[in-house]
Write a protein that holds these residues in place. Structure first.
Motif: not given
Length: 517
Positions: A93-94, A465-473
């Motif tokens: 995923k990363l 952007f928000v979805c990516v930030a949540h996934e990275i978290s």
């Protein structure tokens, strides 16, 4: 036409940071190529394991009873996910996310546009998010001062305001700039408050705790430094909170270790802790007035590789000096608050004011006046340099005023905005990810995914952007459990591996710098 011709000729030579037209794509570095190979192998490895598991599942899906000829379904059970599979899944995923980062801000695939500040472009979105935040109001699980829901809420709305500030280019408007500086200081205040409270109450100075915090703070930034070929100091906020965490840890961990359990027996321990805090304040004061000493400390290799930007540590000096006292203020506030709480001098029951009615009203009045006074002063600023000089000493006024206004009335302390709290849980990822997949050209411009439709473009890019930030978290939390085990012997082995990795990274980086020069 003249501008286009100048871009065609000049951008190839000058290579401006905010220019994307007519500029050749920078070649991949050796470290970037290795990262690409690593993520590709992770994706292939995960797909292979996934295919093997699917084939095994199909074989065991149904078993036929030879006597009756009827099909029997096996009991449904959740398969145990191996550590290797979880690692590969996270890196898979990363890898896909980092590909998106690279395409957005390094491959010249998408257009970028300039920022143009107007009052409406900053204040109207803020009104929208405030209305949404008030709409999603819920009761807190506990009613203590700065409880978890409240601090998440605080981080959330501050992060949203900072994002609007960045995309609207509001740094050109000095009153807004000064208020945003207070929000950044408030993050650091929470760093001092939160970590001091943990060490004081828990007394846990183990390696596991330190590694967990450092991993969660730095994982995304280290990956971006590799993939996007940017120095660590470029993402200035993470180095800032990392160094301050280590300062807090060193202050409390060095002999004598003074924690709440020990201090309950005698007031002398409280005096000892105050002496430690005074020593810390003295060191900060002298270091802030000795730029030469500061630069010498952070100019030694390998620290210089982490804190240099454009060949010097001036940017790091500026960022550190700008909020040099606020972490100390957070630690001192935590100490005073926990002492008052221990001696039952404050009331934290649901619906109860924090102090007696008379004291609460007086403190509330002083807080409102202080809050407004700071805002009037910040709005009357004429010179950014002079206001920045005063900011380290006076920013705590508005921070403390906000805390008292938010916590003295019992009803206000008992509710929080779940909308803001959700964003607060991923505030660090939002702050870092904006550099490349929301803004562009390393924050100098705005990413354009859909040309010709600015509003629709902002909505689409913001959603991604928000979805990516949540996934990275989520990825960071998953990897933290694997990379940083609780067993000390295993943890030490991992630390040696990580030390070897960073040694190799620094070596490759040094070779790369020499080849450039």
């Amino acid at each position: 036409n003249a501008m286009i011709l100048m871009n065609v000729y000049c951008n190839k030579i000058m290579k401006p940071i905010d220019g994307s037209c007519c500029q050749p794509q920078p070649p991949l570095t050796l470290i970037q190529k290795l990262a690409f190979c690593f993520f590709t192998l992770s994706i292939i490895g995960y797909l292979i394991i996934n295919l093997i598991h699917r084939n095994n599942f199909r074989k065991n899906k149904s078993c036929t009873d030879m006597e009756s000829g009827e099909e029997k379904k096996p009991a449904i059970s959740t398969p145990n996910v191996s550590t290797l599979e979880m690692l590969l899944h996270s890196f898979c995923k990363l890898g896909l996310i980092m590909t998106y980062f690279y395409l957005c801000d390094r491959a010249n695939l998408f257009m970028k546009e300039n920022k143009f500040y107007t009052h409406s472009s900053f204040f109207i979105p803020i009104v929208y998010i405030l209305v949404l935040g008030v709409f999603y109001t819920e009761n807190t699980k506990e009613t203590k001062v700065l409880n978890r829901e409240q601090t998440d809420e605080w981080k959330g709305w501050m992060q949203l305001v900072i994002l609007i500030y960045h995309i609207s280019g509001a740094s050109t408007f000095l009153p807004v700039y000064m208020h945003i500086r207070v929000l950044v200081a408030a993050y650091l205040f929470q760093t001092g408050y939160g970590h001091f409270s943990y060490f004081w109450i828990k007394g846990d100075f183990g390696v596991y705790r330190v590694c967990q915090v450092l991993f969660r703070l730095n994982f995304l930034v280290v990956v971006l430094c590799i993939v996007m070929d940017r120095p660590y100091q470029f993402y200035y906020f993470v180095p800032l909170v990392t160094v301050w965490f280590m300062i807090i840890y060193a202050t409390l961990a060095i002999w004598p270790q003074i924690v709440q359990k020990k201090a309950n027996g005698s007031c002398l321990w409280h005096i000892g802790l105050l002496l430690k805090l005074i020593c810390l304040l003295t060191c900060i004061y002298f270091l802030s007035y000795s730029q030469g000493a500061f630069e010498k400390i952070f100019s030694f290799w390998p620290l210089s590789k982490c804190f240099e930007l454009n060949g010097n540590v001036y940017e790091w000096w500026f960022r550190w000096k700008l909020d040099r006292y606020v972490v100390f203020h957070g630690m001192l506030f935590a100490f005073i608050y926990l002492a008052l709480q221990k001696h039952q001098m404050i009331s934290e029951g649901k619906g109860d004011p924090l102090f007696s009615n008379r004291v609460s009203n007086v403190l509330l009045f002083i807080s409102i006046v202080s809050f407004l006074t700071y805002s009037i002063w910040a709005s009357s600023c004429k010179n950014k340099t002079e206001c920045n000089e005063l900011h380290p000493s006076v920013s705590v006024v508005q921070i403390l005023a906000f805390i008292l206004i938010r916590n003295i009335p019992g009803y206000v302390r008992s509710v929080y905005s779940s909308f803001f709290a959700w964003f607060g849980k991923i505030s660090l990822e939002l702050f870092i990810c904006q550099y490349h997949i929301w803004l562009a050209a390393d924050t100098k411009g705005i990413l354009v995914l859909i040309p010709g439709y600015p509003m629709f473009n902002v909505l689409v890019s913001t959603f991604i952007f928000v979805c990516v930030a949540h996934e990275i978290s989520q990825i960071t939390n998953d990897l933290a459990q694997i990379v940083v085990p609780k067993d000390n012997s295993t943890l030490l082995k991992r630390l040696l591996c990580i030390a070897g990795f960073f040694s190799g990274l620094l070596l490759f980086s040094a070779v790369q710098d020499q080849s450039r020069h």
